[in-house]
Design a protein around this motif. Structure first.
Motif, PDB file in Angstrom:
ATOM      1  N   LEU A   1       0.832  -1.207   0.000  1.00 26.97           N
ATOM      2  CA  LEU A   1       0.000   0.000   0.000  1.00 26.97           C
ATOM      3  C   LEU A   1       0.865   1.255   0.000  1.00 26.97           C
ATOM      4  O   LEU A   1       0.597   2.214  -0.725  1.00 26.97           O
ATOM      5  CB  LEU A   1      -0.937  -0.006   1.208  1.00 26.97           C
ATOM      6  CG  LEU A   1      -2.020  -1.086   1.213  1.00 26.97           C
ATOM      7  CD1 LEU A   1      -2.678  -1.164   2.583  1.00 26.97           C
ATOM      8  CD2 LEU A   1      -3.046  -0.849   0.120  1.00 26.97           C
ATOM      9  N   ASP A   2       1.911   1.244   0.814  1.00 22.98           N
ATOM     10  CA  ASP A   2       2.822   2.387   0.898  1.00 22.98           C
ATOM     11  C   ASP A   2       3.465   2.642  -0.464  1.00 22.98           C
ATOM     12  O   ASP A   2       3.543   3.786  -0.916  1.00 22.98           O
ATOM     13  CB  ASP A   2       3.870   2.116   1.975  1.00 22.98           C
ATOM     14  CG  ASP A   2       4.617   3.358   2.390  1.00 22.98           C
ATOM     15  OD1 ASP A   2       3.970   4.409   2.606  1.00 22.98           O
ATOM     16  OD2 ASP A   2       5.858   3.283   2.509  1.00 22.98           O
ATOM     17  N   ALA A   3       3.904   1.584  -1.138  1.00 23.14           N
ATOM     18  CA  ALA A   3       4.527   1.715  -2.458  1.00 23.14           C
ATOM     19  C   ALA A   3       3.555   2.308  -3.483  1.00 23.14           C
ATOM     20  O   ALA A   3       3.970   3.029  -4.392  1.00 23.14           O
ATOM     21  CB  ALA A   3       5.037   0.355  -2.941  1.00 23.14           C
ATOM     22  N   LEU A   4       2.270   2.008  -3.320  1.00 27.18           N
ATOM     23  CA  LEU A   4       1.249   2.528  -4.234  1.00 27.18           C
ATOM     24  C   LEU A   4       0.713   3.899  -3.805  1.00 27.18           C
ATOM     25  O   LEU A   4      -0.115   4.482  -4.501  1.00 27.18           O
ATOM     26  CB  LEU A   4       0.084   1.532  -4.326  1.00 27.18           C
ATOM     27  CG  LEU A   4       0.399   0.192  -4.980  1.00 27.18           C
ATOM     28  CD1 LEU A   4      -0.762  -0.785  -4.798  1.00 27.18           C
ATOM     29  CD2 LEU A   4       0.725   0.376  -6.459  1.00 27.18           C
ATOM     30  N   GLY A   5       1.140   4.382  -2.647  1.00 30.15           N
ATOM     31  CA  GLY A   5       0.663   5.672  -2.154  1.00 30.15           C
ATOM     32  C   GLY A   5      -0.760   5.618  -1.623  1.00 30.15           C
ATOM     33  O   GLY A   5      -1.460   6.635  -1.618  1.00 30.15           O
TER      34      GLY A   5
END
Length: 135
Positions: free
Chosen positions: A79-83
């Motif tokens: 999720l963090d990588a996808l913002g």
């Protein structure tokens, strides 16, 4: 996300709940739908949650820290990588150990109130909208 009315941040319209207890997952789902979110999907394990994200990324996610035999940190990393904004939920108290990279992420304690959940949804929706405006 749904457009915000003046002074009121928009709520995400597609929320992913990662929770291994079906009763708690249903309670979160009912609460979130009651707040006006259009779509709520649930997953009980890391593999299923990652597949759901790959199939259709959510606007927001609620992640139980401790699942049956695993932690939800791989989901948080994706999720963090996808913002995509997310919050952790835990029944183990406010001092539950999180990886340093996630130490500033919002945490909700189980059982959490409707007000606390709504506040996190609105806060993170507002932060996401501000980030989009700045890009």
């Amino acid at each position: 996300m749904e457009p915000a009315s003046p002074g009121m941040p928009a709520l995400p319209q597609n929320v992913l709940i990662v929770e291994d207890d079906p009763i708690i997952a249903l309670d979160f789902e009912d609460t979130i739908l009651g707040l006006g979110v259009k779509t709520v999907r649930t997953a009980a394990c890391v593999e299923r949650a990652l597949q759901m994200i790959a199939d259709r990324a959510p606007d927001f996610a609620v992640l139980d820290v401790s699942l049956v035999r695993e932690k939800s940190f791989a989901i948080a990393e994706r999720l963090d990588a996808l913002g995509i904004p997310f919050a952790f939920v835990t029944g183990y108290g406010a001092n539950v150990a999180l990886p340093d990279v996630f130490s500033e992420r919002p945490r909700l304690l189980k059982p959490c109130s409707t007000e606390a959940l709504a506040a996190v949804l609105k806060l993170l929706a507002h932060d996401s909208a501000r980030d989009l405006e700045e890009s």
